[in-house]
Design an enzyme around this catalytic site. Sequence first.
Site, PDB file in Angstrom:
ATOM      1  N   HIS A   1       7.562  -2.359   3.684  1.00 38.41           N
ATOM      2  CA  HIS A   1       8.590  -1.406   3.885  1.00 38.41           C
ATOM      3  C   HIS A   1       8.387  -0.317   4.844  1.00 38.41           C
ATOM      4  O   HIS A   1       9.578   0.183   5.194  1.00 38.41           O
ATOM      5  CB  HIS A   1       8.806  -0.918   2.268  1.00 38.41           C
ATOM      6  CG  HIS A   1       7.729   0.266   2.017  1.00 38.41           C
ATOM      7  ND1 HIS A   1       7.002   0.135   1.259  1.00 38.41           N
ATOM      8  CD2 HIS A   1       7.653   1.788   2.501  1.00 38.41           C
ATOM      9  CE1 HIS A   1       5.915   1.205   1.152  1.00 38.41           C
ATOM     10  NE2 HIS A   1       6.732   2.365   1.910  1.00 38.41           N
TER      11      HIS A   1
ATOM     12  N   ASP B   1       4.395  -6.567  -0.586  1.00 32.07           N
ATOM     13  CA  ASP B   1       4.600  -5.503   0.515  1.00 32.07           C
ATOM     14  C   ASP B   1       3.438  -5.069   1.376  1.00 32.07           C
ATOM     15  O   ASP B   1       3.290  -3.980   1.597  1.00 32.07           O
ATOM     16  CB  ASP B   1       4.845  -4.065  -0.457  1.00 32.07           C
ATOM     17  CG  ASP B   1       5.605  -2.829   0.180  1.00 32.07           C
ATOM     18  OD1 ASP B   1       6.341  -3.178   1.417  1.00 32.07           O
ATOM     19  OD2 ASP B   1       5.423  -1.766   0.050  1.00 32.07           O
TER      20      ASP B   1
ATOM     21  N   GLY C   1       5.192   9.223   4.175  1.00 31.32           N
ATOM     22  CA  GLY C   1       4.483   8.910   5.424  1.00 31.32           C
ATOM     23  C   GLY C   1       3.072   8.401   5.012  1.00 31.32           C
ATOM     24  O   GLY C   1       2.261   7.872   5.868  1.00 31.32           O
ATOM     25  N   ASN C   2       2.544   8.564   3.819  1.00 35.74           N
ATOM     26  CA  ASN C   2       1.306   7.764   3.352  1.00 35.74           C
ATOM     27  C   ASN C   2       1.466   6.528   3.257  1.00 35.74           C
ATOM     28  O   ASN C   2       0.297   5.642   3.271  1.00 35.74           O
ATOM     29  CB  ASN C   2       0.644   8.531   2.260  1.00 35.74           C
ATOM     30  CG  ASN C   2      -0.030   9.765   2.290  1.00 35.74           C
ATOM     31  OD1 ASN C   2       0.270  10.829   1.686  1.00 35.74           O
ATOM     32  ND2 ASN C   2      -0.918   9.948   3.105  1.00 35.74           N
ATOM     33  N   SER C   3       2.483   5.776   2.966  1.00 38.12           N
ATOM     34  CA  SER C   3       2.810   4.290   2.818  1.00 38.12           C
ATOM     35  C   SER C   3       1.740   3.572   3.927  1.00 38.12           C
ATOM     36  O   SER C   3       1.889   3.711   5.020  1.00 38.12           O
ATOM     37  CB  SER C   3       4.049   3.953   2.884  1.00 38.12           C
ATOM     38  OG  SER C   3       4.638   4.414   1.770  1.00 38.12           O
TER      39      SER C   3
ATOM     40  N   GLY D   1       2.636 -22.947 -12.444  1.00 37.64           N
ATOM     41  CA  GLY D   1       3.691 -23.771 -12.963  1.00 37.64           C
ATOM     42  C   GLY D   1       3.854 -23.560 -14.368  1.00 37.64           C
ATOM     43  O   GLY D   1       4.062 -24.451 -15.340  1.00 37.64           O
TER      44      GLY D   1
END
Length: 483
Positions: free
Chosen positions: A125, A155, A230-232, A288
């Site tokens: 992201h 992500d 901003g830490n992402s 499955g």
Amino acid sequence: MNAKSIGLFILLFAVGGIISLAGAHALGWTGKTVVIENTQSPVPTALANFPSSSAAVPTDFVVAAEASVEAVVHVKITAERAQNYYNPFNDLFFGRPSTPQKQEIQGSGSGVILSSDGFIVTNNHVINGAKEITVVTANNNEYEAVLIGTDPTTDIALLKIDAEDLKTIVVANSDAVRLGQWVLAVGNPFNLTSTVTAGIISAKGRDINIIDEQSAIESFIQTDAAVNPGNSGGALVNTGGELVGINTAISSRSGSFEGYSFAVPANLVMKVVGDLKEFGRVQRAFMGINYNELNASLSEELKLTINSGVYVANVLEGGAADEAGIKKGDVIINVDGKQVRTGADLTEAIGSHRPGEQLNVLVNRNGINQQYSMVLKNRLGTTEMLTKEEEIIRSYGAKLSELSINEKRKLGLRYGVKVDEVLGGRFQKAGIPKGFIIVKLNNVYVDDIAKFERLIQQFNPGDGALIQGFETNGKANYYAFEW
């Protein structure tokens, strides 16, 4: 609104950093619930080996901070977003609606250097939609980054910069972290570079429903280390400065840190990174099955003897579980030595492996524990490692191309993709010819090839598919078939 959606605001930091409210609306953000933010929390793998009676807990984080801070980078992106500008004169005098105009926006996040030659992991992201990606290292050197690959289901994204002798981080075994262990979050909140905060591991295996993707894997490490926009993509490290997770989300009502953050476990991160480096895409493995998380009420309803684990509600014929001997009504309690209490535990355990790998699965059947050996399969039901192109072609059996401006004008279309070649598979069985222009799939407009591929990835065997469009002679037609 339920308590969960009130408590979790997930703000996607695809453009990281601080963006004005108007900019957020331009990105299509609506102030909705949950906030994806990096949660940097250090998890001491060293403590994982301490006996439970140990009272001494190291509180000097100098070693951990110094060992990790130079391996965390600032990721800056430039992206374009369409924004509708309302023109009352067009609306009043000409009857024309406002037209979207492209606006260039800036964003930022964090990343972690995994190799001295410039492979860097961050959140999907953070870089999603970016047309330019710049990486700034701790010594303020700037590099243009190349996107190697992404995995929206976890992500995670992998970048590459042209550099040598970079400071790297040591990766720990995230399965070894324990509740209460100290961890550090390292990143660049609010564009404040090389920021370190401390906290403890609050929980493991958290599924907070923030990744809006088919087959998403959510089994986050939860921490109370302070993280903010901003830490992402930054590092969650233990007291030895070793990576235990990639900070991804925060629980917040305001969009800033209010107590809890969430990180993707390092073991899952490294599996994804390895796939992206080798194949350019993630090799997802599947059991499955359809399942339900077991709890006391469901256990009582089903008259089971245990109330923790994953209840097998259905077994797909010919799938990995079916061939292993796992049956409907079994309760999965352990996968390859890893205890399974929830669906998050199970998806992380399976998602950390590739198709073709063999796992031992322990189930409880009629009150008796039984172990089965299971060989994992890919989405197509084989054990092969496939590139994205190979999987897609085998999935529907065609090569597609984007419509040119002239083709759209000639047919009076705004959307659509063209079938360049039919290679077999579902398209051939359905009778879809070469040259057919696909406009809709199950009544959803197909803007481009990427949109078509996203739509078909949501199909399961047996689902109905309706393709609408135009033949080469301009005649409208449709094809309905079973996926």
